[in-house]
Scaffold this active site. Structure first.
Site, PDB file in Angstrom:
ATOM      1  N   LYS A 109      30.744  41.232  46.209  1.00 44.96           N
ATOM      2  CA  LYS A 109      31.052  41.015  44.800  1.00 44.96           C
ATOM      3  C   LYS A 109      30.318  39.759  44.328  1.00 44.96           C
ATOM      4  O   LYS A 109      30.231  38.759  45.068  1.00 44.96           O
ATOM      5  CB  LYS A 109      32.568  40.864  44.632  1.00 44.96           C
ATOM      6  CG  LYS A 109      33.040  40.720  43.182  1.00 44.96           C
ATOM      7  CD  LYS A 109      34.560  40.630  43.158  1.00 44.96           C
ATOM      8  CE  LYS A 109      35.102  40.429  41.746  1.00 44.96           C
ATOM      9  NZ  LYS A 109      36.578  40.325  41.745  1.00 44.96           N
ATOM     10  N   SER A 188      38.416  43.975  38.685  1.00 40.74           N
ATOM     11  CA  SER A 188      37.201  43.173  38.623  1.00 40.74           C
ATOM     12  C   SER A 188      36.301  43.391  39.826  1.00 40.74           C
ATOM     13  O   SER A 188      35.139  43.019  39.802  1.00 40.74           O
ATOM     14  CB  SER A 188      37.547  41.686  38.476  1.00 40.74           C
ATOM     15  OG  SER A 188      38.061  41.136  39.654  1.00 40.74           O
ATOM     16  N   SER A 212      42.688  43.240  41.752  1.00 42.07           N
ATOM     17  CA  SER A 212      41.245  43.456  41.659  1.00 42.07           C
ATOM     18  C   SER A 212      40.603  44.070  42.890  1.00 42.07           C
ATOM     19  O   SER A 212      39.450  44.477  42.843  1.00 42.07           O
ATOM     20  CB  SER A 212      40.535  42.139  41.322  1.00 42.07           C
ATOM     21  OG  SER A 212      40.857  41.734  40.013  1.00 42.07           O
TER      22      SER A 212
END
Length: 508
Positions: A109, A188, A212
């Site tokens: 990420k 996210s 998330s």
């Protein structure tokens, strides 16, 4: 300046195509099956000579080149990925390889720092070109394990601390769900979840503050482990709040996710308080020993009623079938439980604290960078105001950033909120699990994420089914701090008993 940065983005995305064709094609010779390949299968291929790390990297680069223009799951690929793979292959030829992740490509990420030619931006144009002082703690562990850093996956910008569309960032665009393109990719960590689901990498890392990892894992039919806060280091990760932030794997199988977890847990002097406190939970011999097909046997699993409200009868019937499967495999399932605490103010208290803690944390992160176009939260807000088109201010605004900027540290209101959230945890999940002697609770998707988040508790999302449109849904096993071993046993046994997951359909 922004035009130059956008040109950089275009160039970096162009590298995907160039690297994908490097070395003469995407598929290795021999019989190795790359589609849906697990970490165990990859290592077997390495050992028997049907696969090399370089061939595997080329395959994933080809997947990214083909699918990313549609899915937008990857922000950029590592121009050094093939060189890292070649080094891993050379080590293996010398007999120096070791570990489950040696030579295995990993997507991170884009809030997880790498001290290399990749950017770390949380999806924001404001941080494009910033230079981090060192690898994030989890990245240092991945490199030590011999993993290949393949690239960065698209987050919701600022890990959704701007109220953007799930999976949208100014740098990466809008991530799409590979099962049903019009469905949300959720959370996210949408990019890592979609990338794992669509076979752009077997291994991805996400982060969670509240939902998330669990939500995009649920929505994209992958396994996500949200570890106990502090079990994995947060150093070098663009933060929201140290009370809740945690880093965890998102993979296609429980086994893969657990092998990644083994590689990234442990003490980090740069996140000393949290990792020091949580290190006591790490079992001798690691977590893979808990990948047991009989892992449901003897477990006591609670089903809080509050989490199963609002679902249609078809989906509830699937969950009921799964609860029966758990019983058949030796678990005691206790239904209709009440978490006897008032949750009505949880969100307000959590938000109050996040605002104050985000300002403190992001300012500290930015001040530690070797170079950055922005050095404070106020600079980020000003950057967005100066670039409203690229940052889509008209669509999303930046109310959370503005609210955070107005805070002044941890004062009386924030300390009261901390006490209240501790009370919610003590009188809620902790009390429920102790009174009923539970090994876990189960909940649909990420519905228990806030309860787990405010207590710093772990959870594992496992694919559970697909709705009538083909959109995935999951079941989450959650527990108290340090409960990872028993959660892994249950999640793995459930996965092996049900084998729900199937590859994406790319339905429009």
């Amino acid at each position: 300046m922004v035009d130059q940065r956008l040109q950089v983005v275009a160039v970096v995305m162009g590298i995907i195509m160039a690297l994908a064709t490097a070395g003469g094609g995407s598929k290795p010779s021999g019989a190795f099956e790359l589609e849906e390949a697990t970490v165990d299968a990859i290592q077997l291929g390495f050992r028997n000579g049907t696969l090399t790390s370089a061939a595997l990297v080329r395959f994933y680069l080809d997947q990214i080149a083909r699918l990313n223009p549609l899915l937008r799951a990857v922000i950029e690929v590592n121009p050094d990925a093939l060189a890292q793979a070649a080094r891993a292959d050379a080590e293996r030829r010398r007999g120096a390889s070791g570990g489950a992740l040696h030579g295995v490509p990993v997507l991170l990420k884009d809030n997880i720092a790498t001290r290399d030619r990749l950017n770390t931006t949380a999806g924001s144009l404001a941080l494009l070109g910033s230079v981090v002082p060192r690898d994030a703690g989890v990245v240092a562990r991945l490199r030590a394990a011999g993993a290949v850093i393949l690239g960065k996956a698209n987050p919701s910008e600022w890990s959704n601390f701007r109220p953007v569309e799930s999976g949208w960032s100014a740098r990466g665009g809008q991530t799409l769900n590979p099962y049903v393109l019009s469905a949300t990719p959720c959370g996210s960590s949408a990019g890592p979840g979609v990338a794992a689901a669509a076979n752009m990498a077997a291994v991805t890392l996400g982060s969670e503050t509240d939902g998330s990892i669990l939500c995009p894992s649920s929505a994209n039919s992958v396994v996500g482990i949200k570890p106990t806060v502090g079990l994995t280091s947060r150093s070098g990760v663009i933060p929201i709040t140290p009370r809740q932030d945690t880093i965890g794997p998102m993979c296609r199988t429980v086994s893969d996710a657990v092998r990644v977890l083994d590689a990234i847990v442990g003490y980090d002097k740069l996140d000393a308080e949290a990792t020091g406190a949580a290190s006591k939970y790490i079992p001798r011999g690691g977590y893979t020993q808990f990948l047991r097909v009989d892992g449901l046997k003897g477990k006591r699993i609670g089903v809080p009623t509050v989490f199963f409200q609002g679902y249609d009868q078809v989906q509830l019937a699937v969950y009921e079938k799964h609860l029966n499967t758990m019983r058949k495999h030796g678990a005691t399932v206790i239904k209709d439980l009440d978490i006897a605490t008032n949750f009505t103010d949880l969100y307000d208290k959590e938000t109050l604290l996040m605002n104050a803690e985000f300002k403190l944390s992001i300012n500290a992160y930015l001040s530690d960078l070797l170079h950055s176009p922005v050095r404070s939260l106020s600079d980020i807000i000003a950057f967005n105001n100066k670039h409203p088109v690229e940052e889509r201010l008209k669509d999303f605004g930046q109310p959370d950033l503005i609210a955070a900027e107005k805070t002044n540290g941890i004062g009386a209101r924030e300390r009261a909120a901390i006490r209240r959230l501790k009370e919610i945890s003590a009188n809620g999940l902790e009390k429920l699990m102790k009174e009923h002697r539970l090994d876990a609770i189960v909940a649909p998707n990420s519905d228990a994420s806030s309860v787990l988040a405010v207590g710093g508790y772990p959870g594992i999302a496992v694919p559970a089914g697909y709705d009538k449109e083909g959109v995935p849904f999951a079941i989450c096993f959650g527990g108290l701090s340090g409960y990872e071993p028993r959660l892994i046993e249950m999640a793995y046994a459930f996965e092996q008993a049900t084998r729900v997951r199937r590859p994406p359909t790319f339905k429009r």
